[in-house]
Motif scaffolding. Structure first.
Motif, PDB file in Angstrom:
ATOM      1  N   ARG A 165       4.853  12.311   2.049  1.00  0.00           N
ATOM      2  CA  ARG A 165       4.918  12.810   0.665  1.00  0.00           C
ATOM      3  C   ARG A 165       4.231  11.838  -0.285  1.00  0.00           C
ATOM      4  O   ARG A 165       3.482  12.235  -1.175  1.00  0.00           O
ATOM      5  CB  ARG A 165       6.384  13.009   0.281  1.00  0.00           C
ATOM      6  N   ARG A 166       4.501  10.549  -0.091  1.00  0.00           N
ATOM      7  CA  ARG A 166       3.887   9.532  -0.950  1.00  0.00           C
ATOM      8  C   ARG A 166       2.366   9.520  -0.758  1.00  0.00           C
ATOM      9  O   ARG A 166       1.606   9.371  -1.711  1.00  0.00           O
ATOM     10  CB  ARG A 166       4.475   8.158  -0.617  1.00  0.00           C
ATOM     11  N   MET A 167       1.916   9.690   0.500  1.00  0.00           N
ATOM     12  CA  MET A 167       0.474   9.696   0.764  1.00  0.00           C
ATOM     13  C   MET A 167      -0.207  10.902   0.130  1.00  0.00           C
ATOM     14  O   MET A 167      -1.269  10.778  -0.496  1.00  0.00           O
ATOM     15  CB  MET A 167       0.222   9.685   2.268  1.00  0.00           C
ATOM     16  N   TYR A 168       0.397  12.089   0.262  1.00  0.00           N
ATOM     17  CA  TYR A 168      -0.185  13.293  -0.348  1.00  0.00           C
ATOM     18  C   TYR A 168      -0.321  13.115  -1.858  1.00  0.00           C
ATOM     19  O   TYR A 168      -1.350  13.453  -2.440  1.00  0.00           O
ATOM     20  CB  TYR A 168       0.689  14.524  -0.074  1.00  0.00           C
ATOM     21  N   LEU A 169       0.739  12.579  -2.465  1.00  0.00           N
ATOM     22  CA  LEU A 169       0.706  12.379  -3.915  1.00  0.00           C
ATOM     23  C   LEU A 169      -0.342  11.341  -4.309  1.00  0.00           C
ATOM     24  O   LEU A 169      -0.990  11.468  -5.343  1.00  0.00           O
ATOM     25  CB  LEU A 169       2.090  11.961  -4.427  1.00  0.00           C
ATOM     26  N   SER A 188       0.824  -1.204   0.000  1.00  0.00           N
ATOM     27  CA  SER A 188       0.000   0.000   0.000  1.00  0.00           C
ATOM     28  C   SER A 188       0.860   1.257   0.000  1.00  0.00           C
ATOM     29  O   SER A 188       1.972   1.275   0.528  1.00  0.00           O
ATOM     30  CB  SER A 188      -0.877   0.001   1.256  1.00  0.00           C
ATOM     31  N   PHE A 189       0.329   2.323  -0.590  1.00  0.00           N
ATOM     32  CA  PHE A 189       0.987   3.628  -0.527  1.00  0.00           C
ATOM     33  C   PHE A 189       1.029   4.143   0.907  1.00  0.00           C
ATOM     34  O   PHE A 189       1.807   5.034   1.222  1.00  0.00           O
ATOM     35  CB  PHE A 189       0.260   4.648  -1.413  1.00  0.00           C
ATOM     36  N   PHE A 190       0.202   3.582   1.764  1.00  0.00           N
ATOM     37  CA  PHE A 190       0.150   4.026   3.157  1.00  0.00           C
ATOM     38  C   PHE A 190       1.142   3.274   4.049  1.00  0.00           C
ATOM     39  O   PHE A 190       1.237   3.561   5.224  1.00  0.00           O
ATOM     40  CB  PHE A 190      -1.274   3.883   3.705  1.00  0.00           C
ATOM     41  N   GLU A 191       1.840   2.292   3.488  1.00  0.00           N
ATOM     42  CA  GLU A 191       2.809   1.549   4.289  1.00  0.00           C
ATOM     43  C   GLU A 191       4.240   1.677   3.790  1.00  0.00           C
ATOM     44  O   GLU A 191       5.187   1.446   4.549  1.00  0.00           O
ATOM     45  CB  GLU A 191       2.418   0.070   4.373  1.00  0.00           C
ATOM     46  N   TRP A 192       4.433   2.054   2.508  1.00  0.00           N
ATOM     47  CA  TRP A 192       5.788   2.185   1.975  1.00  0.00           C
ATOM     48  C   TRP A 192       6.578   3.219   2.769  1.00  0.00           C
ATOM     49  O   TRP A 192       6.052   4.239   3.201  1.00  0.00           O
ATOM     50  CB  TRP A 192       5.751   2.600   0.514  1.00  0.00           C
ATOM     51  N   ASP A 193       7.858   2.963   2.924  1.00  0.00           N
ATOM     52  CA  ASP A 193       8.771   3.875   3.637  1.00  0.00           C
ATOM     53  C   ASP A 193       8.304   4.141   5.058  1.00  0.00           C
ATOM     54  O   ASP A 193       8.579   5.206   5.617  1.00  0.00           O
ATOM     55  CB  ASP A 193       8.920   5.216   2.901  1.00  0.00           C
ATOM     56  N   GLY A 194       7.561   3.223   5.646  1.00  0.00           N
ATOM     57  CA  GLY A 194       7.090   3.400   7.016  1.00  0.00           C
ATOM     58  C   GLY A 194       6.031   4.469   7.164  1.00  0.00           C
ATOM     59  O   GLY A 194       5.800   4.980   8.249  1.00  0.00           O
ATOM     60  N   GLY A 195       5.361   4.817   6.070  1.00  0.00           N
ATOM     61  CA  GLY A 195       4.311   5.835   6.121  1.00  0.00           C
ATOM     62  C   GLY A 195       4.813   7.202   5.695  1.00  0.00           C
ATOM     63  O   GLY A 195       4.619   8.195   6.393  1.00  0.00           O
ATOM     64  N   ASN A 196       5.441   7.254   4.533  1.00  0.00           N
ATOM     65  CA  ASN A 196       5.985   8.505   3.990  1.00  0.00           C
ATOM     66  C   ASN A 196       4.849   9.467   3.623  1.00  0.00           C
ATOM     67  O   ASN A 196       4.050   9.188   2.740  1.00  0.00           O
ATOM     68  CB  ASN A 196       6.834   8.188   2.758  1.00  0.00           C
TER      69      ASN A 196
END
Length: 197
Positions: free
Chosen positions: A136-140, A126-134
């Motif tokens: 920037r990734r969530m906003y995008l 999930s985009f909500f778990e990558w990089d421990g909850g990045n």
């Protein structure tokens, strides 16, 4: 030529000197099937043996299909979870103004994905778990998926949000969403991503 074709599937490993993620290997079954079929033709083997490269292709296609389907289901889960988050924010703060109230996500979250394959690199994540909850990734993700465009907090607001989030409950508790100094904080887990400090 056959040796060069066989090695082509592994050239990136040699070039960068390390293992490669599964997504870079999805075409290897096609390479193996093509080489095997070529060898059968060169050595004039019986046509019935062509079933072997066909099996290579079927097994490879099935494995690749499972990987990409797990990714497709991850995007479905992300969309559902993102809509839950937006709804929860508006339910708790009906006067929330998306254009003026920044949103800060503390931690990561893994929405349910029954199709996720263990040890499959980023497939099914999930985009909500990558990089421990990045964040920037969530906003995008929110903006690219045409769900909502959140305002990002500045450095001072991030520091304040981190301190406030430490004592908050985690999602899906109602108290996992809180507004501090105009910033809406959503605490997804207790572990803070190094990208969000």
């Amino acid at each position: 030529m056959a040796l060069a074709t066989l090695l082509s599937g592994f050239l990136l490993n040699f070039a960068i000197g390390s293992d490669l993620p599964p997504r870079t290997m999805t075409q290897l079954p096609l390479v193996f099937a093509g080489l095997f079929a070529t060898l059968l033709v060169v050595f004039r083997c019986k046509p019935a043996i062509l079933i072997v490269p066909v099996i290579f292709l079927c097994v490879g296609a099935a494995a690749s299909n499972k990987l990409f389907y797990s990714d497709y289901m991850a995007r479905k889960s992300d969309s559902f979870f993102a809509q839950q988050l937006i709804t929860a924010i508006y339910q708790k703060y009906p006067n929330f103004d998306v254009n003026s109230n920044p949103v800060y996500f503390y931690g990561s979250y893994s929405p349910i994905n029954s199709w996720k394959i263990p040890n499959a690199d980023v497939f099914g994540h999930s985009f909500f778990e990558w990089d421990g909850g990045n964040n920037r990734r969530m906003y995008l993700y929110f903006s690219t998926a045409n769900l909502i465009k959140f305002v990002e907090p500045n450095a001072q607001q991030v520091d304040q949000s981190i301190q406030a989030a430490k004592v908050m409950a985690t999602w899906p508790a109602r108290e996992s969403i809180n507004k501090v100094n105009g910033v809406v904080i959503v605490k997804l887990s207790d572990k803070l991503s190094p990208y969000n400090r």
